[in-house]
Design an enzyme around this catalytic site. Structure first.
Site, PDB file in Angstrom:
ATOM      1  N   SER A  76       5.745   1.554   8.570  1.00  0.00           N
ATOM      2  CA  SER A  76       5.375   1.149   9.933  1.00  0.00           C
ATOM      3  C   SER A  76       6.254   0.012  10.452  1.00  0.00           C
ATOM      4  O   SER A  76       6.493  -0.088  11.654  1.00  0.00           O
ATOM      5  CB  SER A  76       3.898   0.768  10.019  1.00  0.00           C
ATOM      6  OG  SER A  76       3.658  -0.460   9.366  1.00  0.00           O
ATOM      7  N   ASN A  77       6.753  -0.837   9.561  1.00  0.00           N
ATOM      8  CA  ASN A  77       7.662  -1.891  10.022  1.00  0.00           C
ATOM      9  C   ASN A  77       8.985  -1.295  10.495  1.00  0.00           C
ATOM     10  O   ASN A  77       9.532  -1.704  11.527  1.00  0.00           O
ATOM     11  CB  ASN A  77       7.914  -2.908   8.896  1.00  0.00           C
ATOM     12  CG  ASN A  77       6.856  -3.986   8.867  1.00  0.00           C
ATOM     13  OD1 ASN A  77       6.770  -4.812   9.763  1.00  0.00           O
ATOM     14  ND2 ASN A  77       6.007  -3.937   7.842  1.00  0.00           N
TER      15      ASN A  77
ATOM     16  N   ARG B  57      16.766  -0.229 -14.336  1.00  0.00           N
ATOM     17  CA  ARG B  57      16.830  -0.787 -12.981  1.00  0.00           C
ATOM     18  C   ARG B  57      18.283  -0.839 -12.510  1.00  0.00           C
ATOM     19  O   ARG B  57      18.576  -0.602 -11.341  1.00  0.00           O
ATOM     20  CB  ARG B  57      16.244  -2.206 -12.961  1.00  0.00           C
ATOM     21  CG  ARG B  57      14.734  -2.217 -13.045  1.00  0.00           C
ATOM     22  CD  ARG B  57      14.188  -3.638 -12.825  1.00  0.00           C
ATOM     23  NE  ARG B  57      12.778  -3.672 -13.173  1.00  0.00           N
ATOM     24  CZ  ARG B  57      11.782  -3.598 -12.285  1.00  0.00           C
ATOM     25  NH1 ARG B  57      12.025  -3.504 -10.992  1.00  0.00           N
ATOM     26  NH2 ARG B  57      10.537  -3.632 -12.680  1.00  0.00           N
TER      27      ARG B  57
ATOM     28  N   MET C 272       9.149  -1.623  -2.640  1.00  0.00           N
ATOM     29  CA  MET C 272       8.324  -2.162  -3.730  1.00  0.00           C
ATOM     30  C   MET C 272       9.044  -2.324  -5.063  1.00  0.00           C
ATOM     31  O   MET C 272       8.401  -2.617  -6.071  1.00  0.00           O
ATOM     32  CB  MET C 272       7.079  -1.294  -3.923  1.00  0.00           C
ATOM     33  CG  MET C 272       6.141  -1.254  -2.717  1.00  0.00           C
ATOM     34  SD  MET C 272       5.637  -2.884  -2.100  1.00  0.00           S
ATOM     35  CE  MET C 272       4.616  -3.429  -3.477  1.00  0.00           C
TER      36      MET C 272
ATOM     37  N   LEU D 102      14.853  -5.909  -7.079  1.00  0.00           N
ATOM     38  CA  LEU D 102      16.276  -5.551  -7.115  1.00  0.00           C
ATOM     39  C   LEU D 102      17.037  -6.453  -8.090  1.00  0.00           C
ATOM     40  O   LEU D 102      16.740  -7.647  -8.212  1.00  0.00           O
ATOM     41  CB  LEU D 102      16.856  -5.657  -5.704  1.00  0.00           C
ATOM     42  CG  LEU D 102      16.222  -4.654  -4.723  1.00  0.00           C
ATOM     43  CD1 LEU D 102      16.409  -5.086  -3.267  1.00  0.00           C
ATOM     44  CD2 LEU D 102      16.779  -3.247  -4.948  1.00  0.00           C
TER      45      LEU D 102
ATOM     46  N   HIS E 153       7.739 -10.146   3.916  1.00  0.00           N
ATOM     47  CA  HIS E 153       6.748 -10.353   2.861  1.00  0.00           C
ATOM     48  C   HIS E 153       5.400 -10.669   3.520  1.00  0.00           C
ATOM     49  O   HIS E 153       5.346 -11.505   4.419  1.00  0.00           O
ATOM     50  CB  HIS E 153       7.193 -11.499   1.951  1.00  0.00           C
ATOM     51  CG  HIS E 153       6.204 -11.784   0.867  1.00  0.00           C
ATOM     52  ND1 HIS E 153       6.045 -10.942  -0.214  1.00  0.00           N
ATOM     53  CD2 HIS E 153       5.288 -12.771   0.717  1.00  0.00           C
ATOM     54  CE1 HIS E 153       5.081 -11.420  -0.987  1.00  0.00           C
ATOM     55  NE2 HIS E 153       4.614 -12.526  -0.445  1.00  0.00           N
TER      56      HIS E 153
ATOM     57  N   ASP F  80      11.140 -13.274  -3.480  1.00  0.00           N
ATOM     58  CA  ASP F  80      10.443 -13.909  -2.353  1.00  0.00           C
ATOM     59  C   ASP F  80      10.769 -15.393  -2.218  1.00  0.00           C
ATOM     60  O   ASP F  80       9.968 -16.170  -1.709  1.00  0.00           O
ATOM     61  CB  ASP F  80       8.913 -13.683  -2.452  1.00  0.00           C
ATOM     62  CG  ASP F  80       8.551 -12.204  -2.390  1.00  0.00           C
ATOM     63  OD1 ASP F  80       9.242 -11.453  -1.678  1.00  0.00           O
ATOM     64  OD2 ASP F  80       7.591 -11.796  -3.064  1.00  0.00           O
TER      65      ASP F  80
HETATM   66  N1  NHR Z   1      14.346  -8.266  -5.227  1.00  0.00           N
HETATM   67  C1  NHR Z   1      14.838  -9.490  -5.386  1.00  0.00           C
HETATM   68  N2  NHR Z   1      15.761  -9.651  -6.349  1.00  0.00           N
HETATM   69  N3  NHR Z   1      14.470 -10.557  -4.644  1.00  0.00           N
HETATM   70  C2  NHR Z   1      13.517 -10.403  -3.698  1.00  0.00           C
HETATM   71  O1  NHR Z   1      13.165 -11.458  -2.964  1.00  0.00           O
HETATM   72  C3  NHR Z   1      12.910  -9.127  -3.492  1.00  0.00           C
HETATM   73  C4  NHR Z   1      13.358  -8.061  -4.287  1.00  0.00           C
HETATM   74  C5  NHR Z   1      12.791  -6.784  -4.155  1.00  0.00           C
HETATM   75  C6  NHR Z   1      11.749  -6.585  -3.265  1.00  0.00           C
HETATM   76  C7  NHR Z   1      10.063  -7.434  -1.643  1.00  0.00           C
HETATM   77  C8  NHR Z   1       8.889  -8.156  -2.312  1.00  0.00           C
HETATM   78  C9  NHR Z   1       7.731  -8.435  -1.335  1.00  0.00           C
HETATM   79  O2  NHR Z   1       7.950  -8.629  -0.140  1.00  0.00           O
HETATM   80  C10 NHR Z   1      11.282  -7.649  -2.493  1.00  0.00           C
HETATM   81  C11 NHR Z   1      11.862  -8.919  -2.579  1.00  0.00           C
HETATM   82  C12 NHR Z   1       8.071  -5.746  -5.112  1.00  0.00           C
HETATM   83  C13 NHR Z   1       7.627  -6.609  -6.111  1.00  0.00           C
HETATM   84  C14 NHR Z   1       7.235  -6.080  -7.473  1.00  0.00           C
HETATM   85  O3  NHR Z   1       6.710  -6.819  -8.289  1.00  0.00           O
HETATM   86  C15 NHR Z   1       7.606  -7.982  -5.844  1.00  0.00           C
HETATM   87  C16 NHR Z   1       7.999  -8.445  -4.621  1.00  0.00           C
HETATM   88  C17 NHR Z   1       8.444  -7.572  -3.627  1.00  0.00           C
HETATM   89  C18 NHR Z   1       8.459  -6.214  -3.884  1.00  0.00           C
HETATM   90  N4  NHR Z   1       7.493  -4.773  -7.763  1.00  0.00           N
HETATM   91  C19 NHR Z   1       7.188  -4.111  -9.041  1.00  0.00           C
HETATM   92  C20 NHR Z   1       8.475  -3.960  -9.890  1.00  0.00           C
HETATM   93  O4  NHR Z   1       8.313  -3.907 -11.113  1.00  0.00           O
HETATM   94  C21 NHR Z   1       6.664  -2.713  -8.825  1.00  0.00           C
HETATM   95  C22 NHR Z   1       5.405  -2.695  -8.020  1.00  0.00           C
HETATM   96  C23 NHR Z   1       5.007  -1.307  -7.513  1.00  0.00           C
HETATM   97  O5  NHR Z   1       5.771  -0.337  -7.657  1.00  0.00           O
HETATM   98  O6  NHR Z   1       3.928  -1.219  -6.900  1.00  0.00           O
HETATM   99  O7  NHR Z   1       9.592  -3.827  -9.334  1.00  0.00           O
HETATM  100  O8  NHR Z   1       6.565  -8.573  -1.788  1.00  0.00           O
HETATM  101  C1  GAR Z   2       3.804  -4.462   4.687  1.00  0.00           C
HETATM  102  O1  GAR Z   2       2.615  -5.199   4.802  1.00  0.00           O
HETATM  103  C2  GAR Z   2       4.867  -5.270   3.968  1.00  0.00           C
HETATM  104  O2  GAR Z   2       4.860  -6.630   4.289  1.00  0.00           O
HETATM  105  C3  GAR Z   2       4.428  -5.092   2.553  1.00  0.00           C
HETATM  106  O3  GAR Z   2       4.000  -3.756   2.443  1.00  0.00           O
HETATM  107  C4  GAR Z   2       3.608  -3.283   3.724  1.00  0.00           C
HETATM  108  C5  GAR Z   2       4.488  -2.130   4.095  1.00  0.00           C
HETATM  109  O4  GAR Z   2       4.044  -1.505   5.263  1.00  0.00           O
HETATM  110  N1  GAR Z   2       5.523  -5.334   1.654  1.00  0.00           N
HETATM  111  C6  GAR Z   2       5.349  -5.621   0.399  1.00  0.00           C
HETATM  112  O5  GAR Z   2       4.234  -5.751  -0.092  1.00  0.00           O
HETATM  113  C7  GAR Z   2       6.606  -5.731  -0.415  1.00  0.00           C
HETATM  114  N2  GAR Z   2       6.259  -5.959  -1.755  1.00  0.00           N
HETATM  115  P1  GAR Z   2       4.947  -0.425   6.002  1.00  0.00           P
HETATM  116  O6  GAR Z   2       5.474   0.526   4.935  1.00  0.00           O
HETATM  117  O7  GAR Z   2       4.002   0.259   6.922  1.00  0.00           O
HETATM  118  O8  GAR Z   2       6.053  -1.168   6.713  1.00  0.00           O
END
Ligand code: NHR
Ligand code: GAR
Length: 209
Positions: free
Chosen positions: A13-14, A65, A90, A93, A109, A145
């Site tokens: 949606s974003n 990864r 999700m 990286l 976030h 984050d």
């Molecule tokens: N990667 C880096 N290196 N730095 C950041 O700031 C990142 C990133 C990748 C994604 C989005 C972030 C959020 O907005 C983001 C920021 C996923 C996880 C996580 O724990 C944490 C933060 C964010 C996104 N992911 C799990 C993993 O093992 C899997 C979780 C799942 O699949 O549901 O990668 O919140």
């Molecule tokens: C949003 O709330 C975004 O901030 C969050 O997931 C939702 C995605 O919605 N992101 C994270 O939690 C990243 N870890 P969308 O797919 O409808 O944009």
């Protein structure tokens, strides 16, 4: 003309909010592609409905990864991106990915960073009893984050809020700030100074809803 590639994991949606405003306001951008880490991501359907190239790169089919991220880098470079937008993506990286796109990789976030980095932010905000919650757009760095903050939106936590109610109001706030931050980027208005982001000419980097 700027070229944007978006990474999603779900609904998208974003991404949709950004595309709709870009179309309405005739931004000089090309949405070069959307990539999801699995093919069931709903946002891929929206992209296809708009004629935006949509791809799935299944993270589960990669042994590491690093290998998943190498496939992502190759696809993004093939599409030709000068901005990579994480929108509900999700997968954490790897440092190599972050270095490759340094300064042109942004994320939204669902919390007021530095509060509640990581996952399950709305549950944690309710549990902590905070009176204010929200969302943050930031440049992505290796520390999850932790990158320089571009802008934030805050909303009050209301009596009786549950996770779904709170998440819905945060999402509406996200849809306001993410397009704004992307527009600042493509207009060349963002300067990273240490861990801070300056907008030139200055404009409010916090909106209170
Ligand atoms: N990667 C880096 N290196 N730095 C950041 O700031 C990142 C990133 C990748 C994604 C989005 C972030 C959020 O907005 C983001 C920021 C996923 C996880 C996580 O724990 C944490 C933060 C964010 C996104 N992911 C799990 C993993 O093992 C899997 C979780 C799942 O699949 O549901 O990668 O919140
Ligand atoms: C949003 O709330 C975004 O901030 C969050 O997931 C939702 C995605 O919605 N992101 C994270 O939690 C990243 N870890 P969308 O797919 O409808 O944009």
């Amino acid at each position: 003309m700027h070229s944007i590639v978006t990474l999603i994991s779900g609904r998208g949606s974003n991404f949709e909010a950004i595309v709709k405003i870009a179309q309405k306001d005739h931004w000089p951008v090309k949405f070069a592609g959307v990539i999801a880490n699995h093919s069931a991501a709903k946002g891929l359907d929206f992209a296809r409905s708009q004629g935006i190239p949509a791809f799935a790169i299944e993270h589960r089919e990669h042994p590491s990864r690093e290998s998943f991220d190498a496939a992502l880098i190759a696809k993004i470079d093939e599409l030709g991106a000068d901005l990579v937008v994480l929108a509900g993506f999700m997968r954490i990286l790897t440092p190599g990915f972050i270095r490759h796109f340094e300064g042109r990789l942004i994320n939204i976030h669902p919390a007021l960073l530095p509060a509640f980095p990581g996952l399950h932010t709305h549950e944690r905000a309710l549990e902590a009893g905070v009176q204010e919650h929200g969302a943050t757009v930031h440049f992505v760095t290796e520390g999850v984050d932790e990158g320089p903050i571009i802008c934030q939106a805050s909303i009050p936590v209301l009596a009786g809020d549950d996770v779904d109610a709170l998440a819905a109001r945060v999402l509406a706030a996200e849809h306001q700030i993410y397009p704004r931050a992307v527009k600042w980027f493509i207009d060349g208005r963002l300067r990273i100074e240490g861990n801070q982001v300056k907008v030139q000419p200055p404009e409010a980097q916090l909106i209170k809803l």
